[in-house]
Every structure is written in C-alpha cells, then in structure tokens.
Design a protein around this motif. Sequence first.
Motif, PDB file in Angstrom:
ATOM      1  N   ALA A 158      30.848  44.176 -13.831  1.00 41.71           N
ATOM      2  CA  ALA A 158      30.741  44.768 -12.441  1.00 41.71           C
ATOM      3  C   ALA A 158      30.782  45.974 -12.425  1.00 41.71           C
ATOM      4  CB  ALA A 158      32.066  44.273 -11.739  1.00 41.71           C
ATOM      5  N   VAL A 159      31.124  47.087 -13.456  1.00 36.09           N
ATOM      6  CA  VAL A 159      30.725  48.382 -13.405  1.00 36.09           C
ATOM      7  C   VAL A 159      29.345  48.682 -13.663  1.00 36.09           C
ATOM      8  CG1 VAL A 159      31.377  50.529 -14.584  1.00 36.09           C
ATOM      9  CG2 VAL A 159      33.356  48.899 -14.069  1.00 36.09           C
ATOM     10  N   ASP A 160      28.897  47.949 -14.720  1.00 33.63           N
ATOM     11  CA  ASP A 160      27.612  48.343 -15.330  1.00 33.63           C
ATOM     12  C   ASP A 160      26.563  47.673 -14.013  1.00 33.63           C
ATOM     13  OD1 ASP A 160      28.358  49.169 -17.636  1.00 33.63           O
ATOM     14  OD2 ASP A 160      28.084  47.064 -18.561  1.00 33.63           O
ATOM     15  N   LEU A 161      26.887  46.933 -13.107  1.00 32.95           N
ATOM     16  CA  LEU A 161      25.768  46.484 -11.942  1.00 32.95           C
ATOM     17  C   LEU A 161      25.525  47.733 -11.083  1.00 32.95           C
ATOM     18  CD1 LEU A 161      27.322  43.084 -11.039  1.00 32.95           C
ATOM     19  CD2 LEU A 161      25.305  43.684 -12.423  1.00 32.95           C
ATOM     20  N   VAL A 162      26.740  48.610 -11.169  1.00 39.49           N
ATOM     21  CA  VAL A 162      26.385  49.862 -10.301  1.00 39.49           C
ATOM     22  C   VAL A 162      26.119  50.782 -11.220  1.00 39.49           C
ATOM     23  CG1 VAL A 162      27.650  51.416  -8.944  1.00 39.49           C
ATOM     24  CG2 VAL A 162      28.103  49.337  -8.743  1.00 39.49           C
ATOM     25  N   GLY A 163      26.526  51.052 -12.557  1.00 37.04           N
ATOM     26  CA  GLY A 163      26.228  52.246 -13.192  1.00 37.04           C
ATOM     27  C   GLY A 163      24.875  52.315 -13.767  1.00 37.04           C
ATOM     28  N   VAL A 164      24.109  51.053 -14.347  1.00 34.90           N
ATOM     29  CA  VAL A 164      22.716  51.006 -14.607  1.00 34.90           C
ATOM     30  C   VAL A 164      21.695  51.533 -13.603  1.00 34.90           C
ATOM     31  CG1 VAL A 164      21.159  49.441 -15.693  1.00 34.90           C
ATOM     32  CG2 VAL A 164      23.441  49.163 -16.648  1.00 34.90           C
ATOM     33  N   PRO A 165      21.771  50.695 -12.493  1.00 31.18           N
ATOM     34  CA  PRO A 165      20.698  51.262 -11.264  1.00 31.18           C
ATOM     35  C   PRO A 165      20.968  52.767 -10.974  1.00 31.18           C
ATOM     36  CG  PRO A 165      22.299  49.556 -10.384  1.00 31.18           C
ATOM     37  CD  PRO A 165      22.430  49.568 -12.240  1.00 31.18           C
ATOM     38  N   LEU A 166      22.379  53.173 -10.961  1.00 38.21           N
ATOM     39  CA  LEU A 166      22.580  54.495 -10.475  1.00 38.21           C
ATOM     40  C   LEU A 166      21.804  55.343 -11.650  1.00 38.21           C
ATOM     41  CD1 LEU A 166      24.055  56.301  -8.632  1.00 38.21           C
ATOM     42  CD2 LEU A 166      25.939  56.086 -10.051  1.00 38.21           C
ATOM     43  N   ALA A 167      22.119  55.158 -12.903  1.00 42.19           N
ATOM     44  CA  ALA A 167      21.635  56.105 -13.940  1.00 42.19           C
ATOM     45  C   ALA A 167      19.993  56.175 -13.613  1.00 42.19           C
ATOM     46  CB  ALA A 167      22.107  55.698 -15.306  1.00 42.19           C
ATOM     47  N   PHE A 168      19.451  55.045 -13.573  1.00 42.07           N
ATOM     48  CA  PHE A 168      17.811  54.938 -13.549  1.00 42.07           C
ATOM     49  C   PHE A 168      17.489  55.821 -12.290  1.00 42.07           C
ATOM     50  CE2 PHE A 168      17.969  51.487 -16.670  1.00 42.07           C
ATOM     51  CZ  PHE A 168      17.158  51.950 -17.470  1.00 42.07           C
ATOM     52  N   SER A 169      17.974  55.492 -11.037  1.00 43.97           N
ATOM     53  CA  SER A 169      17.655  56.100  -9.891  1.00 43.97           C
ATOM     54  C   SER A 169      18.022  57.476  -9.819  1.00 43.97           C
ATOM     55  CB  SER A 169      18.425  55.441  -8.652  1.00 43.97           C
ATOM     56  OG  SER A 169      19.823  55.625  -8.724  1.00 43.97           O
ATOM     57  N   SER A 170      18.858  57.961 -10.841  1.00 46.64           N
ATOM     58  CA  SER A 170      19.139  59.640 -10.858  1.00 46.64           C
ATOM     59  C   SER A 170      18.250  60.268 -11.681  1.00 46.64           C
ATOM     60  CB  SER A 170      20.645  59.661 -11.073  1.00 46.64           C
ATOM     61  OG  SER A 170      21.294  59.140 -10.210  1.00 46.64           O
ATOM     62  N   GLY A 171      17.450  59.497 -12.629  1.00 55.31           N
ATOM     63  CA  GLY A 171      16.676  60.004 -13.576  1.00 55.31           C
ATOM     64  C   GLY A 171      17.314  59.995 -14.812  1.00 55.31           C
ATOM     65  N   LEU A 172      18.163  59.320 -14.987  1.00 56.62           N
ATOM     66  CA  LEU A 172      19.020  59.564 -16.423  1.00 56.62           C
ATOM     67  C   LEU A 172      18.415  58.271 -17.096  1.00 56.62           C
ATOM     68  CD1 LEU A 172      22.641  60.583 -15.243  1.00 56.62           C
ATOM     69  CD2 LEU A 172      20.660  62.080 -16.230  1.00 56.62           C
ATOM     70  N   VAL A 173      17.154  58.351 -17.613  1.00 60.80           N
ATOM     71  CA  VAL A 173      16.715  56.921 -18.030  1.00 60.80           C
ATOM     72  C   VAL A 173      17.407  56.613 -19.387  1.00 60.80           C
ATOM     73  CG1 VAL A 173      14.622  56.095 -19.191  1.00 60.80           C
ATOM     74  CG2 VAL A 173      14.362  57.612 -17.327  1.00 60.80           C
ATOM     75  N   VAL A 174      17.667  57.678 -20.224  1.00 66.75           N
ATOM     76  CA  VAL A 174      18.463  57.500 -21.691  1.00 66.75           C
ATOM     77  C   VAL A 174      19.968  56.918 -21.200  1.00 66.75           C
ATOM     78  CG1 VAL A 174      19.474  58.411 -23.708  1.00 66.75           C
ATOM     79  CG2 VAL A 174      17.194  59.287 -22.725  1.00 66.75           C
ATOM     80  N   SER A 175      20.410  57.367 -20.461  1.00 67.49           N
ATOM     81  CA  SER A 175      21.932  56.935 -20.226  1.00 67.49           C
ATOM     82  C   SER A 175      21.570  55.337 -19.343  1.00 67.49           C
ATOM     83  CB  SER A 175      22.487  57.845 -18.962  1.00 67.49           C
ATOM     84  OG  SER A 175      22.719  59.008 -19.606  1.00 67.49           O
ATOM     85  N   GLY A 176      20.711  55.153 -18.802  1.00 69.60           N
ATOM     86  CA  GLY A 176      20.460  53.799 -18.009  1.00 69.60           C
ATOM     87  C   GLY A 176      20.162  52.945 -19.301  1.00 69.60           C
ATOM     88  N   ALA A 177      19.345  53.463 -20.277  1.00 70.84           N
ATOM     89  CA  ALA A 177      19.077  52.381 -21.452  1.00 70.84           C
ATOM     90  C   ALA A 177      20.265  52.113 -22.244  1.00 70.84           C
ATOM     91  CB  ALA A 177      18.101  52.907 -22.191  1.00 70.84           C
ATOM     92  N   VAL A 178      21.146  53.056 -22.388  1.00 70.31           N
ATOM     93  CA  VAL A 178      22.514  53.019 -23.067  1.00 70.31           C
ATOM     94  C   VAL A 178      23.355  51.858 -22.704  1.00 70.31           C
ATOM     95  CG1 VAL A 178      24.527  53.866 -23.933  1.00 70.31           C
ATOM     96  CG2 VAL A 178      22.360  55.118 -24.353  1.00 70.31           C
ATOM     97  N   TYR A 179      23.558  52.234 -21.058  1.00 69.03           N
ATOM     98  CA  TYR A 179      24.206  51.295 -20.351  1.00 69.03           C
ATOM     99  C   TYR A 179      23.892  49.857 -20.432  1.00 69.03           C
ATOM    100  CZ  TYR A 179      26.837  54.936 -18.097  1.00 69.03           C
ATOM    101  OH  TYR A 179      27.948  56.064 -17.734  1.00 69.03           O
ATOM    102  N   GLY A 180      22.461  49.585 -20.403  1.00 68.06           N
ATOM    103  CA  GLY A 180      21.694  48.363 -20.671  1.00 68.06           C
ATOM    104  C   GLY A 180      21.975  47.862 -21.763  1.00 68.06           C
ATOM    105  N   VAL A 181      22.046  48.431 -22.877  1.00 71.06           N
ATOM    106  CA  VAL A 181      22.455  47.675 -23.979  1.00 71.06           C
ATOM    107  C   VAL A 181      24.129  47.445 -24.239  1.00 71.06           C
ATOM    108  CG1 VAL A 181      22.929  48.311 -26.750  1.00 71.06           C
ATOM    109  CG2 VAL A 181      20.832  49.199 -25.464  1.00 71.06           C
ATOM    110  N   PHE A 182      24.757  48.417 -23.508  1.00 72.84           N
ATOM    111  CA  PHE A 182      26.307  48.115 -23.308  1.00 72.84           C
ATOM    112  C   PHE A 182      26.122  46.777 -22.670  1.00 72.84           C
ATOM    113  CE2 PHE A 182      30.094  48.737 -20.892  1.00 72.84           C
ATOM    114  CZ  PHE A 182      30.993  49.064 -21.897  1.00 72.84           C
ATOM    115  N   SER A 183      25.861  46.607 -21.539  1.00 73.65           N
ATOM    116  CA  SER A 183      25.689  45.416 -20.575  1.00 73.65           C
ATOM    117  C   SER A 183      25.517  43.923 -21.493  1.00 73.65           C
ATOM    118  CB  SER A 183      24.731  45.484 -19.697  1.00 73.65           C
ATOM    119  OG  SER A 183      25.177  46.477 -18.796  1.00 73.65           O
ATOM    120  N   VAL A 184      24.637  44.182 -22.475  1.00 73.08           N
ATOM    121  CA  VAL A 184      24.433  42.920 -23.247  1.00 73.08           C
ATOM    122  C   VAL A 184      25.445  42.689 -23.973  1.00 73.08           C
ATOM    123  CG1 VAL A 184      22.724  42.010 -25.027  1.00 73.08           C
ATOM    124  CG2 VAL A 184      21.775  43.334 -23.155  1.00 73.08           C
ATOM    125  N   LEU A 185      26.016  43.608 -24.706  1.00 74.73           N
ATOM    126  CA  LEU A 185      26.947  43.891 -25.738  1.00 74.73           C
ATOM    127  C   LEU A 185      28.333  43.128 -25.119  1.00 74.73           C
ATOM    128  CD1 LEU A 185      26.781  46.917 -27.953  1.00 74.73           C
ATOM    129  CD2 LEU A 185      26.308  44.620 -28.544  1.00 74.73           C
TER     130      LEU A 185
END
Length: 220
Positions: free
Chosen positions: A169-196
């Motif tokens: 539930a946290v990642d559902l907000v955190g991942v798009p927020l990171a990408f929309s803010s231009g934090l591509v690396v952080s968004g990618a890390v959160y994406g991997v985190f979500s899969v795990l």
Amino acid sequence: MNWAEAGFEVLGTRVLWTDLVGNVAALATVLLAIRKSIWTWPVQLTASVLLLVASVNAHITGNALKQLMFGTLAVYGWWRWTRGTQDGRELAVRPATARERLGLVGVMLAGTAVIGVIFFVTGLSWGAHAPLPEGYLLVAADAYIFVGSAVATWAQGRALVDFWLIWIAVDLVGVPLAFSSGLVVSGAVYGVFSVLVLVGFFNWLQEYRSRTVLVLKEAT
C-alpha cells in the motif's frame, strides 16, 4: 573530509558511501525478512544509521527523522523476534486479527492526517514548499509514506503477515510519486522493493497455511 562525506563521482554526480551502502542494506533487509532471518533487524539498524548520517549531511530533516523512526523500530523488532525464537524455536508468523487490522488502518489514517499537518506547518516535507494546491497532495503523500512505513515495520516486528500488504500500500503511492518527481533511480529501487514485498507476502502466507494444516493433522 570526514567519513560522512566520503564518496565518489559517477557521471558528474557525487555519490556518498553512506547513501549507497545504506540503501543496499535497506534492500537487503527485505531479502532477510523473506527468510525470517533475525539478521534483518541489525542490518536495518545499520541502514538507518548510515542513511541518517547521509540525510543530516544533505540537510534533509524529514528523511533524517524517518531514519530515526526506522532505527527505533528496528531495535523493537529485534527484541520481539529474539523473544519469538528463544530455545531454538522457529519464528511463528500469522495474519493479523480483525481488531488488529482495524487498528492498523486507523493508525495509518489518523497518523497521516496528524503528521501531514506537522510536515506542512514545519516545512519538513519538501511538498510544503510546492505551489498550492499541489503542495497539499505532496505533503499528504509524504506523510502517508512516513506513517505507513512505521506501521509496516511495527507489524513486521510482531511477525504479522499483513505487514507485507502495508508495504504494498505504501509503494502504490511511493513508486509513482518518485517517478513523477523525477527521481527515476529511487522509483526503480522502490519498484524492485515492491516485487520483493510480493514474494515475501506469498512466502509468509504459504508458511502460515502449511503450519496450520500440520497442526490440524496432529490434532486429529
């Protein structure tokens, strides 16, 4: 230069060792949690200390407070899991009860509202400095991630299978927020985190169900 400022250059960008090693350790805690290893807590504590130093060094107060919270909860989780594995026992995971789930949701909602106000008034959230009304949404998202992370870590300390769902539930907000803010690396890390996190949820749930079936067979 002191150790907190030590780092290296990558494509013109300064990378601090505290930030790099801290994030790698934070990701490792998820892998350790999937295996229910007690090492997930000392590793998380180490990650919190390193990222706290990195945040203070970068003057990011809000993130520094988050790392203090993670560090405190890591000590709590370490203590809980140590008690749960005394005498060679395996850590028993279980789903939260209906009352516990209601409490978790209630804390997330109320906590997000309270922390959101604090973040906005004090300016601790970067969203507080954004134009309105977008700033309100950014602060709310920041507060939601902060509170959700705290609730998830607390539930993990109590070995509740639901803690994985809270992270989702946290990642559902955190991942798009990171990408929309231009934090591509952080968004990618959160994406991997979500899969795990999804892998961890199904592993813990399967283990609980298998143990329940075994107990029922032994009872009969």
